[in-house]
Design an enzyme around this catalytic site. Structure first.
Site, PDB file in Angstrom:
ATOM      1  CG  ASP A  47      25.717 -26.152 -12.899  1.00  0.00           C
ATOM      2  OD1 ASP A  47      26.168 -25.296 -13.685  1.00  0.00           O
ATOM      3  OD2 ASP A  47      24.516 -26.270 -12.652  1.00  0.00           O
ATOM      4  N   GLY A  48      27.987 -24.206 -11.671  1.00  0.00           N
ATOM      5  CA  GLY A  48      27.945 -23.050 -10.768  1.00  0.00           C
ATOM      6  C   GLY A  48      29.109 -22.085 -10.930  1.00  0.00           C
ATOM      7  CG  HIS A 103      33.907 -20.852 -17.159  1.00  0.00           C
ATOM      8  ND1 HIS A 103      32.969 -21.728 -16.651  1.00  0.00           N
ATOM      9  CD2 HIS A 103      33.233 -20.050 -18.024  1.00  0.00           C
ATOM     10  CE1 HIS A 103      31.782 -21.455 -17.193  1.00  0.00           C
ATOM     11  NE2 HIS A 103      31.920 -20.441 -18.025  1.00  0.00           N
ATOM     12  CB  SER A 120      27.262 -30.065 -22.448  1.00  0.00           C
ATOM     13  OG  SER A 120      26.632 -28.836 -22.718  1.00  0.00           O
ATOM     14  CD  GLU A 147      23.124 -30.320 -24.972  1.00  0.00           C
ATOM     15  OE1 GLU A 147      23.953 -30.659 -24.106  1.00  0.00           O
ATOM     16  OE2 GLU A 147      22.739 -31.092 -25.872  1.00  0.00           O
ATOM     17  CG  ASN A 148      28.354 -26.091 -22.085  1.00  0.00           C
ATOM     18  OD1 ASN A 148      29.072 -26.876 -21.472  1.00  0.00           O
ATOM     19  ND2 ASN A 148      27.256 -25.597 -21.537  1.00  0.00           N
ATOM     20  CD1 TRP A 149      28.896 -27.194 -29.213  1.00  0.00           C
ATOM     21  CD2 TRP A 149      30.550 -25.709 -29.478  1.00  0.00           C
ATOM     22  NE1 TRP A 149      30.087 -27.892 -29.339  1.00  0.00           N
ATOM     23  CE2 TRP A 149      31.114 -27.004 -29.506  1.00  0.00           C
ATOM     24  CE3 TRP A 149      31.403 -24.607 -29.627  1.00  0.00           C
ATOM     25  CZ2 TRP A 149      32.472 -27.235 -29.666  1.00  0.00           C
ATOM     26  CZ3 TRP A 149      32.762 -24.828 -29.786  1.00  0.00           C
ATOM     27  CH2 TRP A 149      33.281 -26.130 -29.804  1.00  0.00           C
ATOM     28  CB  SER A 199      22.884 -31.305 -17.651  1.00  0.00           C
ATOM     29  OG  SER A 199      22.129 -30.456 -16.833  1.00  0.00           O
TER      30      SER A 199
HETATM   31  C1  FPP Z   1      29.206 -25.083 -15.639  1.00  0.00           C
HETATM   32  O1  FPP Z   1      29.016 -23.902 -14.874  1.00  0.00           O
HETATM   33  C2  FPP Z   1      30.594 -25.188 -16.096  1.00  0.00           C
HETATM   34  C3  FPP Z   1      31.001 -25.187 -17.398  1.00  0.00           C
HETATM   35  C4  FPP Z   1      30.070 -25.079 -18.530  1.00  0.00           C
HETATM   36  C5  FPP Z   1      32.430 -25.254 -17.760  1.00  0.00           C
HETATM   37  C6  FPP Z   1      33.295 -26.100 -16.869  1.00  0.00           C
HETATM   38  C7  FPP Z   1      34.707 -25.778 -17.105  1.00  0.00           C
HETATM   39  C8  FPP Z   1      35.702 -25.817 -16.174  1.00  0.00           C
HETATM   40  C9  FPP Z   1      35.495 -26.282 -14.803  1.00  0.00           C
HETATM   41  C10 FPP Z   1      37.087 -25.371 -16.488  1.00  0.00           C
HETATM   42  C11 FPP Z   1      37.568 -25.688 -17.852  1.00  0.00           C
HETATM   43  C12 FPP Z   1      38.315 -26.941 -17.913  1.00  0.00           C
HETATM   44  C13 FPP Z   1      38.666 -27.524 -19.089  1.00  0.00           C
HETATM   45  C14 FPP Z   1      39.496 -28.742 -19.083  1.00  0.00           C
HETATM   46  C15 FPP Z   1      38.210 -26.968 -20.372  1.00  0.00           C
HETATM   47  P1  FPP Z   1      28.048 -22.791 -15.449  1.00  0.00           P
HETATM   48  O2  FPP Z   1      28.840 -21.917 -16.372  1.00  0.00           O
HETATM   49  O3  FPP Z   1      26.849 -23.446 -16.082  1.00  0.00           O
HETATM   50  O4  FPP Z   1      27.651 -21.994 -14.175  1.00  0.00           O
HETATM   51  P2  FPP Z   1      26.216 -21.448 -13.788  1.00  0.00           P
HETATM   52  O5  FPP Z   1      25.341 -22.666 -13.562  1.00  0.00           O
HETATM   53  O6  FPP Z   1      26.480 -20.699 -12.516  1.00  0.00           O
HETATM   54  O7  FPP Z   1      25.734 -20.581 -14.910  1.00  0.00           O
END
Ligand code: FPP
Length: 234
Positions: free
Chosen positions: A19-20, A36, A64, A66-68, A190
């Protein structure tokens, strides 16, 4: 003392909630997808470090169910990274002897991604170094519901047992995570490994995922090695 000398309490399976990424990007004045992308680079380093520490299974919450709900631009950007990962990064993992698997509902992805997933799993199937499990379109609640539905479809009669449900999870052969790390300063699961994480130890860090590396992994393993696990017993 370095943790791999003298301490035998290296977790067999570490799960990571990465996360982050977006907050890291925002801090740097970059678009979310740059976060990302940096997260994908961090992933490579952490896989190498975990392998060096003797971790046998490393599972990563990459996308996840939910990420959609994120913007179409961000979802498309993440799909682009997923394609890139399958095209460019799998070979590197293979060269290191890693076995890669993808866990989640693959039918939501386009044919090229599903094909890339199948090819990556096939290519690395016989490898004996670290097992890398990438959770994509994964949700713990959905996994349990799917398991129960599979049992019902097979004509299983109630009462269903824990063993029966477990046997229908997405990857029942993978040992439950000993340690789950969450980066980014939040304290929640989560929907990650809901069933499998029942007795996992948790480690939380404020570091954003792109900042997480071998040193942070060592701190997390050190913290784990000092804990006494009782699994509900006295
Ligand atoms: C959460 O951070 C991260 C994700 C939803 C995506 C994770 C993806 C990668 C590390 C790279 C992709 C790798 C593959 C194999 C597809 P966030 O976006 O929720 O960050 P935030 O909490 O700062 O909003």
């Amino acid at each position: 003392m370095p943790i791999n000398e003298g301490s035998s309490k290296i977790p067999v399976h570490i799960g990571i909630i990465m996360d982050g990424n977006r907050r890291w990007a925002k801090k740097k004045g970059l678009p979310a997808i740059a976060g990302h992308s940096a997260g994908m680079t961090a992933l490579e380093n952490v896989i190498d470090s975990a392998n060096d520490f003797g971790v046998k299974y490393l599972s990563l919450y990459a996308f996840s169910t939910e990420n959609w709900k994120r913007t179409p631009l961000e979802v498309e950007g993440l799909m682009g990274l997923f394609r890139l990962y399958l095209k460019d990064k799998v070979e590197r993992l293979h060269a290191r002897g890693a076995r890669i698997r993808f866990v989640g509902k693959m039918d939501a992805f386009g044919r090229d991604i599903r094909e890339g997933v199948r090819a990556a799993e096939e290519k690395t199937r016989g490898n004996g170094a670290i097992n890398v499990i990438v959770c994509v379109n994964y949700g713990g609640r959905q996994e349990i519901v799917d398991a129960v539905n599979r049992l019902l479809a097979e004509g299983e009669e109630p009462p269903l047992t824990e063993d029966a449900v477990r046997s229908k999870l997405y990857a029942p052969d993978i040992p439950d995570p000993d340690l789950i790390i969450r980066t980014g300063g939040e304290f929640r699961t989560s929907n990650f490994w809901l069933w499998e994480g029942a007795y996992s130890e948790y480690y939380f860090t404020d570091a954003y995922w792109p900042e997480f590396g071998g040193k942070e992994l060592e701190l997390a393993i050190s913290s784990f090695s000092e804990r006494e696990r009782r699994y509900g017993a006295s």
